[in-house]
Design a protein around this motif. Structure first.
Motif, PDB file in Angstrom:
ATOM      1  N   ASN A 100       0.789  -1.030  -0.084  1.00 16.78           N
ATOM      2  CA  ASN A 100      -0.145  -0.067  -0.068  1.00 16.78           C
ATOM      3  C   ASN A 100       0.798   1.256  -0.009  1.00 16.78           C
ATOM      4  OD1 ASN A 100       1.127  -0.333   2.612  1.00 16.78           O
ATOM      5  ND2 ASN A 100      -0.842   0.263   3.632  1.00 16.78           N
ATOM      6  N   ILE A 101       2.050   1.165  -0.463  1.00 16.45           N
ATOM      7  CA  ILE A 101       2.991   2.492  -0.445  1.00 16.45           C
ATOM      8  C   ILE A 101       2.599   3.520  -1.105  1.00 16.45           C
ATOM      9  CG2 ILE A 101       4.574   1.683  -1.995  1.00 16.45           C
ATOM     10  CD1 ILE A 101       6.830   2.584  -0.116  1.00 16.45           C
ATOM     11  N   ILE A 102       1.965   3.237  -2.255  1.00 13.03           N
ATOM     12  CA  ILE A 102       1.142   4.403  -3.067  1.00 13.03           C
ATOM     13  C   ILE A 102      -0.171   4.388  -2.960  1.00 13.03           C
ATOM     14  CG2 ILE A 102       1.090   5.100  -5.508  1.00 13.03           C
ATOM     15  CD1 ILE A 102       3.971   5.082  -4.777  1.00 13.03           C
ATOM     16  N   ASN A 103      -0.912   3.530  -3.284  1.00 15.61           N
ATOM     17  CA  ASN A 103      -2.538   3.553  -3.364  1.00 15.61           C
ATOM     18  C   ASN A 103      -3.040   3.899  -1.822  1.00 15.61           C
ATOM     19  OD1 ASN A 103      -2.170   1.078  -1.686  1.00 15.61           O
ATOM     20  ND2 ASN A 103      -2.753  -0.225  -3.458  1.00 15.61           N
ATOM     21  N   THR A 148      14.943  -6.831  -5.302  1.00 15.06           N
ATOM     22  CA  THR A 148      14.628  -5.554  -6.134  1.00 15.06           C
ATOM     23  C   THR A 148      13.423  -5.859  -7.128  1.00 15.06           C
ATOM     24  OG1 THR A 148      16.391  -5.679  -7.633  1.00 15.06           O
ATOM     25  CG2 THR A 148      17.001  -4.546  -5.653  1.00 15.06           C
ATOM     26  N   TYR A 149      13.747  -7.136  -7.599  1.00 12.77           N
ATOM     27  CA  TYR A 149      12.601  -7.321  -8.528  1.00 12.77           C
ATOM     28  C   TYR A 149      11.307  -7.118  -8.084  1.00 12.77           C
ATOM     29  CZ  TYR A 149       9.902 -10.099 -11.916  1.00 12.77           C
ATOM     30  OH  TYR A 149       8.816 -10.722 -12.803  1.00 12.77           O
ATOM     31  N   PHE A 150      11.081  -7.840  -6.780  1.00  9.61           N
ATOM     32  CA  PHE A 150       9.730  -7.666  -6.195  1.00  9.61           C
ATOM     33  C   PHE A 150       9.526  -6.385  -5.527  1.00  9.61           C
ATOM     34  CE2 PHE A 150      10.920 -12.239  -6.357  1.00  9.61           C
ATOM     35  CZ  PHE A 150       9.674 -12.693  -6.773  1.00  9.61           C
ATOM     36  N   ILE A 151      10.333  -5.514  -5.353  1.00  8.14           N
ATOM     37  CA  ILE A 151      10.149  -4.249  -4.845  1.00  8.14           C
ATOM     38  C   ILE A 151       9.680  -3.227  -6.187  1.00  8.14           C
ATOM     39  CG2 ILE A 151      11.325  -1.977  -4.102  1.00  8.14           C
ATOM     40  CD1 ILE A 151      13.310  -3.794  -2.604  1.00  8.14           C
ATOM     41  N   GLY A 152      10.245  -3.629  -7.364  1.00 13.15           N
ATOM     42  CA  GLY A 152       9.513  -2.799  -8.504  1.00 13.15           C
ATOM     43  C   GLY A 152       8.269  -3.160  -8.543  1.00 13.15           C
ATOM     44  N   LEU A 153       8.102  -4.663  -8.530  1.00 10.05           N
ATOM     45  CA  LEU A 153       6.514  -5.073  -8.939  1.00 10.05           C
ATOM     46  C   LEU A 153       5.673  -4.434  -7.902  1.00 10.05           C
ATOM     47  CD1 LEU A 153       4.656  -7.051 -10.376  1.00 10.05           C
ATOM     48  CD2 LEU A 153       5.356  -8.924  -8.881  1.00 10.05           C
ATOM     49  N   THR A 154       6.094  -4.244  -6.576  1.00 14.19           N
ATOM     50  CA  THR A 154       5.178  -3.801  -5.538  1.00 14.19           C
ATOM     51  C   THR A 154       4.861  -2.558  -5.852  1.00 14.19           C
ATOM     52  OG1 THR A 154       6.155  -5.275  -3.711  1.00 14.19           O
ATOM     53  CG2 THR A 154       5.082  -3.450  -2.950  1.00 14.19           C
ATOM     54  N   ILE A 155       5.866  -1.246  -6.309  1.00 11.58           N
ATOM     55  CA  ILE A 155       5.424  -0.237  -6.627  1.00 11.58           C
ATOM     56  C   ILE A 155       4.520  -0.095  -7.716  1.00 11.58           C
ATOM     57  CG2 ILE A 155       6.347   2.059  -7.591  1.00 11.58           C
ATOM     58  CD1 ILE A 155       7.306   1.659  -4.729  1.00 11.58           C
ATOM     59  N   LEU A 156       4.903  -1.105  -9.025  1.00  8.61           N
ATOM     60  CA  LEU A 156       3.786  -1.103  -9.953  1.00  8.61           C
ATOM     61  C   LEU A 156       2.352  -1.445  -9.562  1.00  8.61           C
ATOM     62  CD1 LEU A 156       3.308  -0.875 -13.056  1.00  8.61           C
ATOM     63  CD2 LEU A 156       4.177  -3.345 -13.269  1.00  8.61           C
ATOM     64  N   LEU A 157       2.253  -2.465  -8.708  1.00  7.81           N
ATOM     65  CA  LEU A 157       0.701  -3.036  -8.405  1.00  7.81           C
ATOM     66  C   LEU A 157       0.290  -1.716  -7.642  1.00  7.81           C
ATOM     67  CD1 LEU A 157       1.528  -6.646  -7.419  1.00  7.81           C
ATOM     68  CD2 LEU A 157       0.327  -5.888  -9.463  1.00  7.81           C
ATOM     69  N   SER A 158       0.973  -1.235  -6.791  1.00 10.13           N
ATOM     70  CA  SER A 158       0.304  -0.116  -5.773  1.00 10.13           C
ATOM     71  C   SER A 158      -0.085   1.074  -6.448  1.00 10.13           C
ATOM     72  CB  SER A 158       1.398   0.236  -4.498  1.00 10.13           C
ATOM     73  OG  SER A 158       0.679   0.896  -3.660  1.00 10.13           O
ATOM     74  N   THR A 159       0.710   1.278  -7.763  1.00 10.34           N
ATOM     75  CA  THR A 159       0.187   2.466  -8.586  1.00 10.34           C
ATOM     76  C   THR A 159      -0.799   2.062  -9.479  1.00 10.34           C
ATOM     77  OG1 THR A 159       2.663   3.021  -8.575  1.00 10.34           O
ATOM     78  CG2 THR A 159       1.103   4.100 -10.266  1.00 10.34           C
ATOM     79  N   LEU A 160      -0.943   0.883 -10.064  1.00 11.97           N
ATOM     80  CA  LEU A 160      -2.057   0.516 -11.066  1.00 11.97           C
ATOM     81  C   LEU A 160      -3.251   0.264 -10.124  1.00 11.97           C
ATOM     82  CD1 LEU A 160      -0.081  -2.055 -13.168  1.00 11.97           C
ATOM     83  CD2 LEU A 160      -1.138   0.214 -13.710  1.00 11.97           C
ATOM     84  N   ILE A 161      -3.430  -0.227  -9.033  1.00 11.74           N
ATOM     85  CA  ILE A 161      -4.503  -0.679  -8.464  1.00 11.74           C
ATOM     86  C   ILE A 161      -4.817   0.400  -6.979  1.00 11.74           C
ATOM     87  CG2 ILE A 161      -5.902  -2.532  -6.727  1.00 11.74           C
ATOM     88  CD1 ILE A 161      -4.023  -4.455  -8.625  1.00 11.74           C
ATOM     89  N   LYS A 162      -5.961   0.900  -6.985  1.00 12.77           N
ATOM     90  CA  LYS A 162      -6.318   1.992  -5.963  1.00 12.77           C
ATOM     91  C   LYS A 162      -6.581   1.480  -4.771  1.00 12.77           C
ATOM     92  CE  LYS A 162      -7.747   5.386  -9.569  1.00 12.77           C
ATOM     93  NZ  LYS A 162      -8.974   6.340  -9.789  1.00 12.77           N
ATOM     94  N   ASN A 163      -7.168   0.288  -4.739  1.00 12.89           N
ATOM     95  CA  ASN A 163      -7.500  -0.279  -3.190  1.00 12.89           C
ATOM     96  C   ASN A 163      -6.480  -0.971  -2.654  1.00 12.89           C
ATOM     97  OD1 ASN A 163      -8.876  -1.787  -1.278  1.00 12.89           O
ATOM     98  ND2 ASN A 163     -10.909  -1.880  -2.445  1.00 12.89           N
ATOM     99  N   PRO A 164      -6.040  -0.855  -1.404  1.00 13.83           N
ATOM    100  CA  PRO A 164      -5.172  -1.517  -0.606  1.00 13.83           C
ATOM    101  C   PRO A 164      -5.285  -2.995  -0.443  1.00 13.83           C
ATOM    102  CG  PRO A 164      -5.311   0.628   0.085  1.00 13.83           C
ATOM    103  CD  PRO A 164      -6.584   0.428  -0.659  1.00 13.83           C
ATOM    104  N   LEU A 165      -6.651  -3.149   0.163  1.00  4.89           N
ATOM    105  CA  LEU A 165      -6.884  -4.370   0.326  1.00  4.89           C
ATOM    106  C   LEU A 165      -6.775  -5.400  -0.899  1.00  4.89           C
ATOM    107  CD1 LEU A 165      -8.135  -6.568   2.380  1.00  4.89           C
ATOM    108  CD2 LEU A 165     -10.443  -5.716   1.296  1.00  4.89           C
ATOM    109  N   VAL A 166      -6.992  -4.762  -2.323  1.00  2.00           N
ATOM    110  CA  VAL A 166      -7.050  -5.692  -3.268  1.00  2.00           C
ATOM    111  C   VAL A 166      -5.420  -5.998  -3.608  1.00  2.00           C
ATOM    112  CG1 VAL A 166      -7.099  -5.800  -5.716  1.00  2.00           C
ATOM    113  CG2 VAL A 166      -8.934  -4.738  -4.257  1.00  2.00           C
ATOM    114  N   THR A 167      -4.528  -5.060  -3.285  1.00  2.00           N
ATOM    115  CA  THR A 167      -2.949  -5.037  -3.551  1.00  2.00           C
ATOM    116  C   THR A 167      -2.532  -6.081  -2.543  1.00  2.00           C
ATOM    117  OG1 THR A 167      -2.570  -3.118  -2.404  1.00  2.00           O
ATOM    118  CG2 THR A 167      -2.628  -3.001  -4.587  1.00  2.00           C
ATOM    119  N   ASN A 168      -3.265  -6.273  -1.251  1.00  2.00           N
ATOM    120  CA  ASN A 168      -2.620  -7.114  -0.161  1.00  2.00           C
ATOM    121  C   ASN A 168      -2.920  -8.506  -0.772  1.00  2.00           C
ATOM    122  OD1 ASN A 168      -1.494  -7.881   2.136  1.00  2.00           O
ATOM    123  ND2 ASN A 168      -3.403  -7.498   3.366  1.00  2.00           N
TER     124      ASN A 168
END
Length: 229
Positions: free
Chosen positions: A74-77, A140-160
């Motif tokens: 949820n770092i972005i969303n 770092t691969y999964f850090i980048g993926l985490t940033i991308l998912l949190s940017t694309l998806i607005k709902n923190p529950l969904v990204t979790n």
């Protein structure tokens, strides 16, 4: 960008999750090493200091994706949900927000892995620099993926929930595709960090996941620039 990085890093380091991450990495690594030593004869492996690198690698391979995706999902969303990102955007650019938050997670994991390696060094009597850097590159691969998912998806529950699912899926598919001779799976393996882990060329492993992680961040920046806050 620097202010965003430092603010996010302080918030992560002050939370209990940094202690939990270090403890789990250290405890599981030492536990796996102890098990390998005990059953070395059955698994055709000579007991020695290499058991600690084996334990560390297995810990990060299976727990790294889950920790990264679930702890920072949820770092972005979350900022977008609470509308605090509007205030941050008045102080710095959207690009700096993405890069700053990305760097904060990178530094956080670097510190966690470094502390874990220093603790493991007490038992192994050596510092595993090359293996540590390789596993850091993997994370770092999964850090980048985490940033991308949190940017694309607005709902923190969904990204979790999605993060937990993807961490399991990536582990299964990544390892399967890396050791499989199926052509389709081999192609898929190139977009996972597991291919570079099992590749004989260590330098390629170190570069591959980091480059893909940067691509994820670039996509996140492009998405964030076009999004209404």
């Amino acid at each position: 960008m620097l202010s965003v990085t430092l603010h996010e890093l302080k918030k992560q380091m002050k939370s209990i999750k940094s202690i939990i991450v270090v403890f789990i990495i250290f405890a599981v690594t030492v536990g796996v090493a102890a098990g390998v030593k005990r059953y070395a004869a059955f698994i055709d492996m000579q007991p020695g200091n290499d058991v600690y690198t084996t334990g560390l690698m297995l810990t990060i391979l299976f727990a790294g994706p889950l920790f990264t995706l679930s702890l920072s999902h949820n770092i972005i969303n979350e900022e977008m949900k609470t509308r605090t990102i509007r205030f941050i955007a008045t102080k710095t650019s959207r690009t700096n927000i993405i890069i700053g938050k990305y760097l904060s997670i990178v530094i956080f994991w670097f510190i966690c892995l470094l502390v874990s390696l220093l603790l493991i060094m007490i038992f192994a009597h050596q510092f595993y620099f090359v293996r540590g850097f390789s596993l850091f590159s993997f994370v770092t691969y999964f850090i980048g993926l985490t940033i991308l998912l949190s940017t694309l998806i607005k709902n923190p529950l969904v990204t979790n929930l999605l993060g937990i699912f993807l961490s399991i899926m990536f582990t299964v598919v990544g390892i399967w595709s890396a050791v499989s001779h199926n052509i389709l799976l081999k192609i898929i393996s190139f977009i996972t960090p597991y291919h570079y882990l099992f590749y004989e060329n260590t330098s390629l492993f170190a570069v591959g996941p980091i480059l893909i992680s940067i691509i994820f961040v670039i996509i996140s920046i492009l998405v964030m620039r076009k999004r209404d806050l």
